[in-house]
Design a protein around this motif. Structure first.
Motif, PDB file in Angstrom:
ATOM      1  N   ARG A 170       0.819  -1.214   0.000  1.00 44.52           N
ATOM      2  CA  ARG A 170       0.000   0.000   0.000  1.00 44.52           C
ATOM      3  C   ARG A 170       0.851   1.263   0.000  1.00 44.52           C
ATOM      4  NH1 ARG A 170      -2.494  -2.287   4.142  1.00 44.52           N
ATOM      5  NH2 ARG A 170      -4.507  -1.721   3.193  1.00 44.52           N
ATOM      6  N   ASP A 171       2.106   1.144   0.418  1.00 45.47           N
ATOM      7  CA  ASP A 171       2.982   2.312   0.400  1.00 45.47           C
ATOM      8  C   ASP A 171       3.371   2.712  -1.022  1.00 45.47           C
ATOM      9  OD1 ASP A 171       2.899   2.396   3.158  1.00 45.47           O
ATOM     10  OD2 ASP A 171       4.761   1.258   3.414  1.00 45.47           O
ATOM     11  N   LEU A 172       3.153   1.827  -1.987  1.00 41.64           N
ATOM     12  CA  LEU A 172       3.484   2.121  -3.379  1.00 41.64           C
ATOM     13  C   LEU A 172       2.331   2.799  -4.123  1.00 41.64           C
ATOM     14  CD1 LEU A 172       5.176  -1.288  -4.345  1.00 41.64           C
ATOM     15  CD2 LEU A 172       6.272   0.786  -3.440  1.00 41.64           C
ATOM     16  N   ILE A 173       1.141   2.729  -3.539  1.00 42.11           N
ATOM     17  CA  ILE A 173      -0.065   3.227  -4.212  1.00 42.11           C
ATOM     18  C   ILE A 173      -0.148   4.746  -4.105  1.00 42.11           C
ATOM     19  CG2 ILE A 173      -2.598   3.202  -4.128  1.00 42.11           C
ATOM     20  CD1 ILE A 173      -2.395   0.287  -3.175  1.00 42.11           C
ATOM     21  N   VAL A 174      -0.536   5.392  -5.200  1.00 45.64           N
ATOM     22  CA  VAL A 174      -0.688   6.844  -5.229  1.00 45.64           C
ATOM     23  C   VAL A 174      -2.119   7.193  -5.612  1.00 45.64           C
ATOM     24  CG1 VAL A 174       1.735   7.239  -5.786  1.00 45.64           C
ATOM     25  CG2 VAL A 174       0.071   7.015  -7.630  1.00 45.64           C
ATOM     26  N   SER A 175      -2.564   8.355  -5.187  1.00 47.09           N
ATOM     27  CA  SER A 175      -3.901   8.835  -5.521  1.00 47.09           C
ATOM     28  C   SER A 175      -3.858   9.620  -6.824  1.00 47.09           C
ATOM     29  CB  SER A 175      -4.433   9.716  -4.395  1.00 47.09           C
ATOM     30  OG  SER A 175      -5.712  10.246  -4.711  1.00 47.09           O
ATOM     31  N   VAL A 176      -4.869   9.424  -7.658  1.00 47.57           N
ATOM     32  CA  VAL A 176      -5.012  10.235  -8.867  1.00 47.57           C
ATOM     33  C   VAL A 176      -5.714  11.513  -8.445  1.00 47.57           C
ATOM     34  CG1 VAL A 176      -5.987  10.377 -11.185  1.00 47.57           C
ATOM     35  CG2 VAL A 176      -5.136   8.178 -10.319  1.00 47.57           C
ATOM     36  N   GLU A 177      -4.936  12.584  -8.332  1.00 49.06           N
ATOM     37  CA  GLU A 177      -5.451  13.826  -7.764  1.00 49.06           C
ATOM     38  C   GLU A 177      -6.346  14.557  -8.760  1.00 49.06           C
ATOM     39  OE1 GLU A 177      -5.272  14.567  -4.717  1.00 49.06           O
ATOM     40  OE2 GLU A 177      -3.901  12.953  -4.168  1.00 49.06           O
ATOM     41  N   ASP A 178      -7.612  14.615  -8.447  1.00 47.47           N
ATOM     42  CA  ASP A 178      -8.580  15.307  -9.284  1.00 47.47           C
ATOM     43  C   ASP A 178      -9.847  15.472  -8.461  1.00 47.47           C
ATOM     44  OD1 ASP A 178     -10.889  15.488 -11.309  1.00 47.47           O
ATOM     45  OD2 ASP A 178      -9.139  15.691 -12.595  1.00 47.47           O
ATOM     46  N   ASP A 179     -10.411  16.670  -8.444  1.00 47.26           N
ATOM     47  CA  ASP A 179     -11.597  16.930  -7.625  1.00 47.26           C
ATOM     48  C   ASP A 179     -12.767  16.020  -7.997  1.00 47.26           C
ATOM     49  OD1 ASP A 179     -10.217  18.894  -6.309  1.00 47.26           O
ATOM     50  OD2 ASP A 179     -11.070  20.549  -7.466  1.00 47.26           O
ATOM     51  N   ASN A 180     -12.833  15.610  -9.246  1.00 48.78           N
ATOM     52  CA  ASN A 180     -13.952  14.787  -9.707  1.00 48.78           C
ATOM     53  C   ASN A 180     -13.948  13.400  -9.074  1.00 48.78           C
ATOM     54  OD1 ASN A 180     -16.265  14.345 -11.287  1.00 48.78           O
ATOM     55  ND2 ASN A 180     -15.054  13.322 -12.852  1.00 48.78           N
ATOM     56  N   PHE A 181     -12.776  12.952  -8.618  1.00 53.94           N
ATOM     57  CA  PHE A 181     -12.668  11.621  -8.006  1.00 53.94           C
ATOM     58  C   PHE A 181     -12.531  11.698  -6.496  1.00 53.94           C
ATOM     59  CE2 PHE A 181     -10.356  11.424 -12.200  1.00 53.94           C
ATOM     60  CZ  PHE A 181     -11.451  10.982 -12.915  1.00 53.94           C
ATOM     61  N   ASP A 182     -12.149  12.841  -5.966  1.00 52.39           N
ATOM     62  CA  ASP A 182     -12.163  13.110  -4.525  1.00 52.39           C
ATOM     63  C   ASP A 182     -11.509  11.991  -3.716  1.00 52.39           C
ATOM     64  OD1 ASP A 182     -12.692  14.628  -2.288  1.00 52.39           O
ATOM     65  OD2 ASP A 182     -14.697  13.791  -1.990  1.00 52.39           O
ATOM     66  N   GLY A 183     -10.339  11.540  -4.164  1.00 55.17           N
ATOM     67  CA  GLY A 183      -9.586  10.544  -3.416  1.00 55.17           C
ATOM     68  C   GLY A 183     -10.049   9.115  -3.586  1.00 55.17           C
ATOM     69  N   ARG A 184     -11.011   8.883  -4.489  1.00 50.11           N
ATOM     70  CA  ARG A 184     -11.530   7.522  -4.688  1.00 50.11           C
ATOM     71  C   ARG A 184     -10.744   6.724  -5.731  1.00 50.11           C
ATOM     72  NH1 ARG A 184     -16.071  10.763  -4.251  1.00 50.11           N
ATOM     73  NH2 ARG A 184     -15.963  11.129  -6.495  1.00 50.11           N
ATOM     74  N   LEU A 185      -9.958   7.390  -6.561  1.00 42.80           N
ATOM     75  CA  LEU A 185      -9.253   6.716  -7.654  1.00 42.80           C
ATOM     76  C   LEU A 185      -7.764   6.653  -7.336  1.00 42.80           C
ATOM     77  CD1 LEU A 185      -9.458   5.487 -10.510  1.00 42.80           C
ATOM     78  CD2 LEU A 185      -9.075   7.783 -11.427  1.00 42.80           C
ATOM     79  N   HIS A 186      -7.242   5.428  -7.238  1.00 45.60           N
ATOM     80  CA  HIS A 186      -5.838   5.215  -6.895  1.00 45.60           C
ATOM     81  C   HIS A 186      -5.138   4.415  -7.980  1.00 45.60           C
ATOM     82  CE1 HIS A 186      -6.666   5.726  -2.269  1.00 45.60           C
ATOM     83  NE2 HIS A 186      -6.858   6.842  -2.965  1.00 45.60           N
ATOM     84  N   LEU A 187      -3.816   4.510  -7.975  1.00 47.34           N
ATOM     85  CA  LEU A 187      -2.985   3.832  -8.976  1.00 47.34           C
ATOM     86  C   LEU A 187      -1.831   3.114  -8.295  1.00 47.34           C
ATOM     87  CD1 LEU A 187      -1.894   3.410 -11.958  1.00 47.34           C
ATOM     88  CD2 LEU A 187      -0.653   5.566 -11.617  1.00 47.34           C
ATOM     89  N   LEU A 188      -1.621   1.865  -8.680  1.00 44.49           N
ATOM     90  CA  LEU A 188      -0.406   1.145  -8.301  1.00 44.49           C
ATOM     91  C   LEU A 188       0.535   1.240  -9.497  1.00 44.49           C
ATOM     92  CD1 LEU A 188       1.337  -0.608  -6.504  1.00 44.49           C
ATOM     93  CD2 LEU A 188       0.054  -2.617  -7.271  1.00 44.49           C
ATOM     94  N   PRO A 189       1.541   2.120  -9.428  1.00 40.55           N
ATOM     95  CA  PRO A 189       2.394   2.333 -10.601  1.00 40.55           C
ATOM     96  C   PRO A 189       3.188   1.080 -10.975  1.00 40.55           C
ATOM     97  CG  PRO A 189       2.647   4.105  -8.982  1.00 40.55           C
ATOM     98  CD  PRO A 189       1.901   2.994  -8.313  1.00 40.55           C
ATOM     99  N   ALA A 190       3.612   1.050 -12.223  1.00 42.04           N
ATOM    100  CA  ALA A 190       4.433  -0.053 -12.731  1.00 42.04           C
ATOM    101  C   ALA A 190       5.912   0.253 -12.511  1.00 42.04           C
ATOM    102  CB  ALA A 190       4.150  -0.284 -14.209  1.00 42.04           C
ATOM    103  N   CYS A 191       6.688  -0.775 -12.728  1.00 41.17           N
ATOM    104  CA  CYS A 191       8.146  -0.654 -12.682  1.00 41.17           C
ATOM    105  C   CYS A 191       8.705  -1.464 -13.853  1.00 41.17           C
ATOM    106  CB  CYS A 191       8.680  -1.182 -11.355  1.00 41.17           C
ATOM    107  SG  CYS A 191      10.487  -1.151 -11.197  1.00 41.17           S
ATOM    108  N   ASN A 192       9.792  -0.998 -14.425  1.00 39.69           N
ATOM    109  CA  ASN A 192      10.381  -1.726 -15.558  1.00 39.69           C
ATOM    110  C   ASN A 192      10.846  -3.128 -15.186  1.00 39.69           C
ATOM    111  OD1 ASN A 192      11.748   1.395 -16.600  1.00 39.69           O
ATOM    112  ND2 ASN A 192      10.054   0.327 -17.564  1.00 39.69           N
ATOM    113  N   ASP A 193      10.957  -3.417 -13.879  1.00 42.75           N
ATOM    114  CA  ASP A 193      11.385  -4.766 -13.488  1.00 42.75           C
ATOM    115  C   ASP A 193      10.353  -5.822 -13.849  1.00 42.75           C
ATOM    116  OD1 ASP A 193       9.397  -4.361 -11.603  1.00 42.75           O
ATOM    117  OD2 ASP A 193      10.673  -4.781  -9.861  1.00 42.75           O
TER     118      ASP A 193
END
Length: 421
Positions: free
Chosen positions: A228-251
């Motif tokens: 969960r420490d890797l997950i980031v929020s998609v900052e946008d008022d329309n989603f109000d903290g409900r939309l999150h992203l687990l980013p990828a890594c080239n590994d």
């Protein structure tokens, strides 16, 4: 909401309401699935029957508001307002506010089991990432605002008449019916499972560093911290903290190699995401164009779990209206069928999305679309046009549904999200 035909037992009335109250009424009526005129009728009826007056409503800046009420109700309302020494504008505002107070916004319907959508196709370039992002955004949109949605019936008609040039037409030429509906307001996690990091980059996030922690490490049984420490929020008022992203890594390019040494490797993605599942209503996995062990793990993650109804989770297949997509589709379905047989699991298809469609490309496009429609099982659940707004959103690294919320693609993404859910 679509206005019904006005019957002879109703009369048109015109008064005034402040813009904020009119907008709240519009949204709340849509949330409850009723017409605005019905809400106003109920509010006036209840207001007239009150034994005492209610608190005054700020009507500053009130402007024209018209609706249809049962014959005679407006006269009763006028008399009641006069008896209470109130203006018609104040009386109407109190009536509307009373209805709002008696009909609060409904709770978001959350699934008992976190739903898992695996967006896949062995072929690259079909737009899996755009569909992953668009569906996730549509599911997480603000439930207290109205958003344009192409209604399912109109979409079905367009699919049946696949040679009608609707999705390739210029803005404003689309004849399909659009309806304004409240956002779904779900908590959504987008998982970038592709080492190329397209989803991560499109949403303006940074890929995880190769020398740090990643989803690959957690799947391989070598975590360096909490997922969960890797997950980031998609900052946008329309989603109000409900939309999150687990980013990828080239590994993730090395994931299949690392999974080959893992026991029960088909369950590796499920084990990795298990600690965060309870935080979300829906988890959407953007798969790489691969048929390797990573795709096995993704498909297994979307399998039907105990006590889960058919069609709640599963594979959403993205294709284009051309021949190479059909070849890739056959390879993917073969892999999923083999996994079903080998592991004795149920993996449902949530449907086919025909992406980047433009009927102006001629016979190959229209005949290929007809071929997808003819499959029936899984059925086509979305038809997304090849228009500029998606490309522009990617360029500026913004969610499509915020960058161009009224575009044909955004309208179609909302329809797709409702079809899948």
């Amino acid at each position: 909401m679509s206005s019904p035909a006005v019957s002879s037992d109703r009369e048109k009335v015109v008064s005034k309401l402040p813009a904020w109250l009119r907008q709240t009424l519009k949204v709340r009526a849509a949330q409850h699935g009723i017409e605005i005129q019905t809400a106003v009728e109920q509010g006036i009826r209840d207001w007239c029957s009150l034994a005492s007056t209610v608190s005054a409503v700020d009507t500053t800046g009130a402007d024209s508001f018209a609706t249809f009420l049962p014959n005679g109700q407006w006269e009763e309302f006028r008399q009641t307002a006069s008896d209470r020494r109130l203006s018609l504008i104040q009386g109407l505002a109190q009536s509307v506010q009373l209805w709002l107070d008696m009909n609060p916004a409904p709770d978001i319907q959350r699934p008992a089991i976190t739903r898992r959508i695996v967006v896949c196709n062995q072929k690259g370039g079909v737009g899996k990432t755009a569909i992953t992002a668009g569906v996730g955004e549509a599911l997480a949109e603000n439930p207290d605002s109205l958003h344009p949605v192409r209604v399912a019936k109109a979409l079905a008609e367009a699919l049946r008449a696949s040679d009608v040039p609707t999705t390739g037409a210029k803005s404003g030429d689309d004849p399909l019916e659009i309806e304004n509906l409240p956002g779904l307001g779900l908590r959504v996690l987008l998982v970038d499972f592709d080492p190329q990091c397209h989803l991560t980059n499109q949403l303006g996030a940074s890929p995880l560093p190769m020398d740090g922690d990643s989803l690959t490490n957690h799947m391989a049984g070598d975590p360096r911290g909490e997922l969960r420490d890797l997950i980031v929020s998609v900052e946008d008022d329309n989603f109000d903290g409900r939309l999150h992203l687990l980013p990828a890594c080239n590994d993730a390019f090395l994931l299949d190699v690392r999974l080959s040494a893992v026991r029960a490797r088909e369950a590796a993605l499920e084990r990795a995401l298990a600690p965060v599942e309870a935080d979300y209503d829906v988890i959407i996995v953007d798969c790489p164009p691969s048929l390797g062990l990573s795709m096995d793990a993704a498909a297994y993650y979307g399998r039907r779990r105990n006590n889960e109804k058919p069609g709640q989770s599963g594979a959403l297949v993205v294709v284009q209206a051309e021949d190479s997509s059909a070849d890739a589709y056959e390879l993917l379905t073969t892999q999923i069928d083999d996994l079903r047989t080998d592991l004795q699991v149920d993996i449902d298809y949530l449907g086919i999305v025909v992406n980047l469609y433009d009927s102006r490309r001629g016979y190959i496009a229209t005949s290929s679309l007809q071929g997808w429609v003819d499959i029936k099982d899984p059925r086509v659940v979305g038809l997304i046009g090849d228009l500029k707004e998606q490309k522009e959103a990617v360029r500026v690294k913004k969610p499509l549904l915020s960058y161009a919320p009224k575009s044909q693609q955004a309208v179609s993404m909302r329809a797709l999200a409702r079809e899948v859910m």
